[in-house]
Write a protein that holds these residues in place. Structure first.
Motif, short mmCIF file in Angstrom:
data_model
loop_
_atom_site.label_atom_id
_atom_site.label_comp_id
_atom_site.label_asym_id
_atom_site.label_seq_id
_atom_site.Cartn_x
_atom_site.Cartn_y
_atom_site.Cartn_z
N VAL A 25 -26.16 -2.08 4.13
CA VAL A 25 -24.94 -2.83 3.84
C VAL A 25 -25.19 -3.80 2.68
O VAL A 25 -24.37 -3.90 1.75
CB VAL A 25 -24.45 -3.59 5.08
CG1 VAL A 25 -23.33 -4.55 4.72
CG2 VAL A 25 -23.96 -2.61 6.16
N VAL A 26 -26.30 -4.53 2.73
CA VAL A 26 -26.61 -5.47 1.65
C VAL A 26 -26.85 -4.74 0.34
O VAL A 26 -26.45 -5.20 -0.74
CB VAL A 26 -27.82 -6.35 2.03
CG1 VAL A 26 -28.27 -7.20 0.85
CG2 VAL A 26 -27.48 -7.24 3.23
N TYR A 27 -27.51 -3.59 0.41
CA TYR A 27 -27.71 -2.76 -0.79
C TYR A 27 -26.36 -2.36 -1.40
O TYR A 27 -26.16 -2.46 -2.62
CB TYR A 27 -28.51 -1.52 -0.40
CG TYR A 27 -28.58 -0.45 -1.45
CD1 TYR A 27 -29.30 -0.63 -2.62
CD2 TYR A 27 -27.94 0.78 -1.25
CE1 TYR A 27 -29.38 0.38 -3.58
CE2 TYR A 27 -28.02 1.79 -2.20
CZ TYR A 27 -28.73 1.58 -3.36
OH TYR A 27 -28.80 2.57 -4.32
N ALA A 28 -25.42 -1.93 -0.55
CA ALA A 28 -24.09 -1.57 -1.04
C ALA A 28 -23.37 -2.80 -1.60
O ALA A 28 -22.69 -2.72 -2.63
CB ALA A 28 -23.27 -0.95 0.09
N ASN A 31 -24.79 -3.62 -5.07
CA ASN A 31 -24.31 -2.68 -6.07
C ASN A 31 -22.87 -2.96 -6.46
O ASN A 31 -22.51 -2.92 -7.64
CB ASN A 31 -24.44 -1.24 -5.55
CG ASN A 31 -25.79 -0.64 -5.81
OD1 ASN A 31 -25.99 0.01 -6.84
ND2 ASN A 31 -26.75 -0.87 -4.93
N ALA A 32 -22.05 -3.25 -5.46
CA ALA A 32 -20.64 -3.52 -5.74
C ALA A 32 -20.46 -4.77 -6.59
O ALA A 32 -19.58 -4.84 -7.45
CB ALA A 32 -19.87 -3.66 -4.43
N LEU A 33 -21.30 -5.76 -6.35
CA LEU A 33 -21.18 -7.03 -7.05
C LEU A 33 -22.06 -7.13 -8.28
O LEU A 33 -22.08 -8.17 -8.95
CB LEU A 33 -21.54 -8.18 -6.09
CG LEU A 33 -20.68 -8.29 -4.82
CD1 LEU A 33 -21.17 -9.44 -3.95
CD2 LEU A 33 -19.20 -8.47 -5.16
N SER A 34 -22.78 -6.07 -8.60
CA SER A 34 -23.79 -6.15 -9.66
C SER A 34 -23.21 -6.53 -11.00
O SER A 34 -23.82 -7.30 -11.74
CB SER A 34 -24.55 -4.82 -9.78
OG SER A 34 -23.65 -3.76 -10.11
N LYS A 35 -22.04 -6.05 -11.36
CA LYS A 35 -21.47 -6.36 -12.66
C LYS A 35 -21.23 -7.86 -12.78
O LYS A 35 -21.58 -8.48 -13.77
CB LYS A 35 -20.16 -5.61 -12.89
CG LYS A 35 -19.52 -5.90 -14.25
CD LYS A 35 -18.23 -5.12 -14.43
CE LYS A 35 -17.66 -5.33 -15.84
NZ LYS A 35 -17.35 -6.75 -16.11
N ARG A 80 -9.99 -9.78 -12.84
CA ARG A 80 -9.89 -9.59 -11.40
C ARG A 80 -11.25 -9.85 -10.77
O ARG A 80 -12.26 -9.30 -11.21
CB ARG A 80 -9.42 -8.18 -11.08
CG ARG A 80 -9.06 -7.95 -9.62
CD ARG A 80 -8.58 -6.51 -9.44
NE ARG A 80 -8.19 -6.27 -8.06
CZ ARG A 80 -6.97 -6.43 -7.59
NH1 ARG A 80 -6.01 -6.84 -8.41
NH2 ARG A 80 -6.68 -6.18 -6.33
N GLU A 81 -11.28 -10.70 -9.79
CA GLU A 81 -12.55 -11.05 -9.16
C GLU A 81 -13.20 -9.82 -8.53
O GLU A 81 -12.53 -9.03 -7.87
CB GLU A 81 -12.33 -12.12 -8.08
CG GLU A 81 -13.61 -12.58 -7.42
CD GLU A 81 -13.36 -13.55 -6.28
OE1 GLU A 81 -14.35 -14.11 -5.78
OE2 GLU A 81 -12.19 -13.73 -5.90
N VAL A 82 -14.49 -9.67 -8.76
CA VAL A 82 -15.22 -8.56 -8.16
C VAL A 82 -15.48 -8.89 -6.69
O VAL A 82 -16.00 -9.96 -6.37
CB VAL A 82 -16.55 -8.31 -8.89
CG1 VAL A 82 -17.33 -7.19 -8.22
CG2 VAL A 82 -16.29 -7.97 -10.35
N ARG A 83 -15.11 -7.99 -5.82
CA ARG A 83 -15.27 -8.19 -4.38
C ARG A 83 -16.00 -6.98 -3.79
O ARG A 83 -15.97 -5.88 -4.33
CB ARG A 83 -13.91 -8.33 -3.69
CG ARG A 83 -12.99 -9.37 -4.27
CD ARG A 83 -13.35 -10.76 -3.87
NE ARG A 83 -13.29 -10.95 -2.42
CZ ARG A 83 -13.66 -12.07 -1.81
NH1 ARG A 83 -14.13 -13.10 -2.52
NH2 ARG A 83 -13.57 -12.20 -0.49
N PHE A 84 -16.65 -7.21 -2.67
CA PHE A 84 -17.27 -6.11 -1.92
C PHE A 84 -16.28 -5.69 -0.85
O PHE A 84 -15.99 -6.42 0.09
CB PHE A 84 -18.57 -6.59 -1.28
CG PHE A 84 -19.23 -5.58 -0.37
CD1 PHE A 84 -19.44 -4.28 -0.79
CD2 PHE A 84 -19.66 -5.95 0.90
CE1 PHE A 84 -20.05 -3.35 0.04
CE2 PHE A 84 -20.27 -5.03 1.74
CZ PHE A 84 -20.47 -3.72 1.31
N LYS A 85 -15.73 -4.49 -1.01
CA LYS A 85 -14.69 -3.99 -0.11
C LYS A 85 -15.32 -3.04 0.90
O LYS A 85 -15.86 -2.00 0.54
CB LYS A 85 -13.58 -3.30 -0.91
CG LYS A 85 -12.81 -4.25 -1.82
CD LYS A 85 -11.70 -3.54 -2.56
CE LYS A 85 -10.93 -4.49 -3.46
NZ LYS A 85 -10.17 -5.50 -2.71
#
Length: 309
Positions: A25-28, A31-35, A80-85
């Motif tokens: 989950v933390v890995y995902a 990755n989602a927030l990496s940018k 648009r704010e980057v979020r982990f969905k």
């Protein structure tokens, strides 16, 4: 049906499953927030950070105690704010996440958008409510001052007497969260977490029940007269589930072994999990304990931890 074999990670103990799932989950999340994290690398000092932020490709350890003090430059068109969905189902999965996630210091809860794969149409204080269980087991126990507060998108409790209206309302919530249906054919979750019941149902999509497994257009469907548990429900659909960037099934216990045997060895039976294995081929991982794989012929993989606590 010819199903691409998913990655199957097997563990001896429940605690090992919980630890690996939390790591994934933390890995995902990372990755989602990496940018956004890369964009902020040069201005980390403006964050209230309580530990180092180390970047190494997409595998990193991030421990952010608060992002409330972030300063943003004004612009005509704010980014648009980057979020982990992330989408969650209920049941034992919530207990796994409770065990694995709450002790970690690298979960950026304040950057999470949490949706639910399905919901039983019962009051939130019922033991059968997925949101209620997640609230008690996880959400109420987050140190929000240290790690931020996630956005949580649940059903409208006032609509539980009308499955169709409740499903339509939750679909509107998804449409708003994923930029509108006119520009997004299907929502794309960064991670979709599912369990699998002994009868083979996932979320609230039951084998050989109604036409929900064949739904192609709707994002959310009502489920009435469900064959087990609370009978009135809503569920996200197979196209939404399969469109996710990553999917993971979390299954434990010997009672799940018979259905896992069918899923893995007889995909032509068309159980919901087999449909997902096929529809999201290459993006599906299974986290299971050895008891759930009793007499199941599969190739097990060793899980390689990607993040640090």
């Amino acid at each position: 049906m010819t199903t691409t074999v998913p990655k199957i990670y097997a563990f001896h103990e429940f605690s090992e499953v919980a630890e690996a799932v939390a790591d994934y989950v933390v890995y995902a999340q990372n990755n989602a927030l990496s940018k956004e994290l890369v964009d902020r690398k040069m201005s980390v000092s403006s964050l209230n950070v309580n530990s180092e932020v180390e970047f190494k490709d997409v595998q990193r350890s991030v421990s952010i105690k608060s992002v409330s003090g972030v300063s943003r430059e004004s612009s005509k068109k704010p980014k648009r704010e980057v979020r982990f969905k992330i989408a969650l189902s209920g049941g034992s999965l919530i207990h796994v996440l409770h065990k694995g996630l709450l002790s970690r210091t690298d979960v950026m809860w304040g950057k999470w958008d949490i949706y639910f794969a399905d919901e039983r149409l019962v009051p939130f204080d019922s033991e059968h409510s997925n949101f209620g269980l997640a609230k008690r087991e996880i959400l109420d126990q987050i140190d929000t001052e240290a790690y931020g507060k996630p956005n949580v998108f649940h059903i409208n409790e006032s609509l539980i007497k009308d499955p169709q209206e409740c499903a339509d309302d939750y679909e509107k919530i998804l449409i708003k969260g994923f930029a509108g249906r006119d520009s997004v054919k299907l929502p794309m979750f960064d991670l979709f977490l599912l369990g699998c019941a002994p009868d083979g149902h996932i979320a609230s999509l039951f084998p050989n029940f109604q036409e929900n497994l064949r739904e192609k257009l709707a994002w959310v469907v009502p489920v009435t007269g469900a064959p087990s548990g609370p009978t009135e429900r809503i569920s996200l659909t197979i196209p939404v589930i399969c469109h996710s960037h990553r999917l993971a099934f979390v299954v434990e216990g010997s009672t799940k072994a018979p259905v896992l045997k069918t899923i893995m060895e007889r995909p032509e039976k068309g159980l919901p999990s087999s449909i997902v294995n096929e529809g999201a081929a290459g993006r599906v991982s299974w986290f299971v304990d050895d008891e759930a794989l009793t007499d199941v012929s599969v190739i097990k993989k060793d899980y390689k931890f990607r993040s640090n606590k």
